[in-house]
Enzyme design. Structure first.
Site, PDB file in Angstrom:
ATOM      1  N   SER A 121      38.986  38.777  37.567  1.00 14.80           N
ATOM      2  CA  SER A 121      37.806  38.376  37.508  1.00 14.80           C
ATOM      3  C   SER A 121      37.623  37.277  38.442  1.00 14.80           C
ATOM      4  CB  SER A 121      37.423  37.731  36.035  1.00 14.80           C
ATOM      5  OG  SER A 121      37.412  38.854  34.903  1.00 14.80           O
ATOM      6  N   LYS A 196      30.681  41.421  35.149  1.00 16.71           N
ATOM      7  CA  LYS A 196      31.961  40.474  34.291  1.00 16.71           C
ATOM      8  C   LYS A 196      31.271  39.281  34.262  1.00 16.71           C
ATOM      9  CE  LYS A 196      35.501  39.158  32.013  1.00 16.71           C
ATOM     10  NZ  LYS A 196      36.769  39.390  32.684  1.00 16.71           N
ATOM     11  N   LYS A 264      36.315  28.927  34.858  1.00  8.94           N
ATOM     12  CA  LYS A 264      36.109  29.660  36.423  1.00  8.94           C
ATOM     13  C   LYS A 264      35.037  30.562  36.458  1.00  8.94           C
ATOM     14  CE  LYS A 264      38.430  32.896  36.821  1.00  8.94           C
ATOM     15  NZ  LYS A 264      38.485  34.379  36.676  1.00  8.94           N
TER      16      LYS A 264
END
Length: 321
Positions: A121, A196, A264
């Site tokens: 990701s 995502k 993140k």
């Protein structure tokens, strides 16, 4: 000799997208990144009859793959030698850039024409740039981030959102089917990472809501098990509630997906939203709550430990747990 090999290679590529025969294909796969998610995914591919070579900076991470009959190697170059498919599952954009474009990385050492599947990701713009670099070097790249956490990886029930060409997606479909349950081609390179980022917003928001509900219920002396049972059976029910309820009830936060990683991902979402000129008040708040959990030392815990943040703010946190 070269002319004689060409027709055979064309037949092999056709077989990759042929529903009748694709299960019989023996694909040589390099799997780079054998952590919480990557390890069970690599094992599933090995168990499906593929030949998998795995590389991780921590050699011990390769043991489950070795136990399943795969091979552990000591470098990216060793992993990708002879590989038809190169799967990557590492934490962040800089790691993917290093694996693919770094010295002695995939772009330098892999076989031309190899299909690269990045399950990591990372930032959509980084994916797009890497896809261009890959194409310039004769590779094909799909961004295929996953959702479902460690249970999804272990049970091969991941949701996989794939960006890239339709042809490359069709070639990779048999592999996706071995590690995931919901597999969708969502657009060109970068689209998988964009979806995502949206997924991570929804997941973190749900975890935060469940955490606040748990603290609320406990404050009024309501037994959590039955309360969450009935909530899970109604409109409040969700995959997040199903998967994270026991971690919250038991205050057991061994990572299936670390707060560090969700921090993140929320950064990816908020940055991309800002660049698009969007106002995302809930997303910005959730990003700050995730950042707070990390700043308070909870980054190594499962993201269900956002519960600790609400307890911390409410003055009910048991500091011994």
């Amino acid at each position: 000799m070269a002319a004689a090999r060409a027709p055979r290679r064309q037949v092999d590529r056709k077989l990759l997208t042929d529903n009748h025969s694709r299960e019989q294909i023996m694909t040589n796969i390099a799997f780079i990144g054998l952590g919480i998610m990557g390890s069970p995914m690599a094992v599933h591919l090995q168990n499906a009859g593929h030949s998998v070579k795995g590389f991780d900076r921590n050699p011990a991470q390769a043991q489950p793959l070795v136990d399943a009959g795969g091979r552990a190697v000591t470098s990216i170059a060793d992993a990708v030698r002879g590989a038809d498919v190169i799967a990557v599952m590492v934490p962040d954009s800089p790691h993917v850039q290093e694996v693919l474009a770094g010295e002695k990385g995939v772009f330098e050492t892999a076989e031309p024409g190899a299909l690269i599947i990045d399950f990591s990701s990372i930032r959509p713009d980084v994916t797009q740039e890497l896809a261009k670099q890959a194409a310039d070097r004769g590779f094909r790249l799909l961004d295929a981030p996953v959702s479902g956490g460690e249970p999804g990886a272990v049970n091969a029930t991941l949701s996989i959102m794939v960006g890239g060409s339709a042809e490359d997606f069709a070639s990779a479909q048999p592999l996706f089917d071995k590690v995931g349950k919901t597999v969708v081609h969502v657009g060109a390179n970068g689209a998988g990472q964009t979806v995502k980022a949206a997924n991570q917003l929804i997941v973190a928001t749900n975890i935060q809501a469940v955490a606040e509900a748990v603290v609320f219920l406990e404050a009024y002396g309501v037994e959590l098990g039955p309360a969450l049972d009935v909530l899970g059976g109604g409109l409040a029910g969700s995959a997040v509630l199903n998967q994270k309820r026991d971690k919250m009830i038991n205050r057991e936060f061994a990572p299936g997906f670390r707060i560090d990683l969700h921090h993140k991902d929320m950064g990816i979402f908020t940055t991309a939203a800002r660049e698009a000129g969007l106002v995302t008040p809930a997303g910005s708040l959730i990003a700050q709550l995730v950042a707070s959990a990390r700043a308070n030392g909870d980054g190594h815990l499962d993201h269900s430990a956002l519960l600790r943040g609400i307890e911390r703010l409410s003055g009910t946190l048991d500091k011994e747990n």
